[in-house]
Scaffold this motif. Structure first.
Motif, PDB file in Angstrom:
ATOM      1  N   LEU A   1      45.495  37.900  34.720  1.00  7.79           N
ATOM      2  CA  LEU A   1      44.912  38.777  35.733  1.00  7.79           C
ATOM      3  C   LEU A   1      44.352  37.983  36.906  1.00  7.79           C
ATOM      4  CD1 LEU A   1      44.002  41.545  36.737  1.00  7.79           C
ATOM      5  CD2 LEU A   1      41.943  41.302  35.348  1.00  7.79           C
ATOM      6  N   LEU A   2      43.649  36.903  36.620  1.00  2.00           N
ATOM      7  CA  LEU A   2      43.047  36.122  37.698  1.00  2.00           C
ATOM      8  C   LEU A   2      44.114  35.456  38.564  1.00  2.00           C
ATOM      9  CD1 LEU A   2      39.966  34.513  35.904  1.00  2.00           C
ATOM     10  CD2 LEU A   2      40.068  36.559  37.325  1.00  2.00           C
ATOM     11  N   THR A   3      45.239  35.105  37.954  1.00  5.62           N
ATOM     12  CA  THR A   3      46.353  34.552  38.737  1.00  5.62           C
ATOM     13  C   THR A   3      46.903  35.604  39.693  1.00  5.62           C
ATOM     14  OG1 THR A   3      46.974  33.026  36.959  1.00  5.62           O
ATOM     15  CG2 THR A   3      48.647  33.513  38.618  1.00  5.62           C
ATOM     16  N   ILE A   4      47.102  36.815  39.171  1.00 10.35           N
ATOM     17  CA  ILE A   4      47.621  37.909  40.007  1.00 10.35           C
ATOM     18  C   ILE A   4      46.631  38.248  41.116  1.00 10.35           C
ATOM     19  CG2 ILE A   4      48.435  40.299  40.027  1.00 10.35           C
ATOM     20  CD1 ILE A   4      48.958  39.993  37.024  1.00 10.35           C
ATOM     21  N   LEU A   5      45.346  38.328  40.764  1.00  8.41           N
ATOM     22  CA  LEU A   5      44.331  38.673  41.762  1.00  8.41           C
ATOM     23  C   LEU A   5      44.248  37.616  42.854  1.00  8.41           C
ATOM     24  CD1 LEU A   5      41.350  40.103  39.660  1.00  8.41           C
ATOM     25  CD2 LEU A   5      42.860  41.340  41.210  1.00  8.41           C
TER      26      LEU A   5
END
Length: 246
Positions: free
Chosen positions: A133-137
């Motif tokens: 998720l943090l990569t996508i965000l």
């Protein structure tokens, strides 16, 4: 992104403006002192010039609309991935946030808090989920060019990492018990339970400095967990209202 009707209106408006400009030019030429008759080839050249001018403007409108549609399509793909991960948190993470809040509430007020541990499978799934998720965000906050998304993403990053560390800490709480010469615990089950509850309470009441929305404050561990859930819900709602429903 414009629908076909809006795009047609834009193109028609551009063409009308160019034709009006051509008429004005022809009118000026006709009214030049000494002009006795209208040169048909001159008028044709003016109109051809107008059409020539319209072609790149029309291409610009079409290209701009295509780029907007393309970016919107990419954004929706990102949003789908983000929502998929956010939904996992409801199942894998927030049940433990609620347990921590309930424990502190009942233990502080009535001494009846319920002990709990974090399931290792849930913890591993959470780690995989928030890393993804943090990569996508990180990519999406650049794509969206939305200042609120940047703030939410940065806060989410900070809270997600700290939440994981707190969950790990809960599972790694060390407690010293009285033991006999054979290494057997001498304390009663109730004494053991109270020691575990006291250790869990002390752990959740520890404080840590945290920066959220550019403001640094000290938060207890259980409040960090609570803020993570609150931030999650606000972020989820913001994405639905501002990004999906528009």
């Amino acid at each position: 992104m414009k629908d076909k009707k809006e795009l047609v209106y834009d193109l028609a408006g551009t063409l009308a403006a160019i034709l009006f400009g051509c008429v004005v030019v022809i009118f000026i030429i006709v009214n030049i002192p000494g002009t006795t008759e209208i040169d048909g080839s001159l008028i044709a050249n003016v109109l051809v010039g107008g059409v020539t001018l319209f072609a790149p403007l029309a291409a610009y409108h079409l290209l701009t609309d295509w780029k907007v549609q393309h970016n919107t399509s990419i954004e929706k793909e990102y949003l789908k991935e983000i929502f998929d991960e956010l939904r996992k948190y409801n199942r894998k993470v927030f049940k433990y946030v609620d347990k921590a809040n309930d424990f502190i509430l009942h233990e502080n007020n009535f001494g009846t808090g319920n002990l709990f541990k974090i399931d290792k499978t849930d913890l591993k799934d959470y780690q995989d989920s928030y890393n993804h998720l943090l990569t996508i965000l990180g990519e999406y906050k650049i794509l969206s060019k939305d200042k609120n998304i940047v703030v939410y993403a940065n806060n989410y990053d900070n809270l997600a990492r700290n939440t994981y560390a707190i969950f790990e800490g809960i599972n790694n709480i060390k407690i010293e018990f009285k033991r006999n010469i054979y290494g057997e615990i001498e304390e009663t089950e109730e004494e053991i339970k109270q020691k575990k509850k006291s250790a869990l309470k002390d752990f959740l009441m520890k404080k840590q400095s945290l920066t959220l929305s550019g403001e640094t404050k000290d938060y207890t561990y259980w409040l960090i967990l609570d803020k993570f859930k609150d931030q999650h819900n606000k972020f989820y709602t913001y994405l639905i209202e501002k990004k999906l429903i528009k």
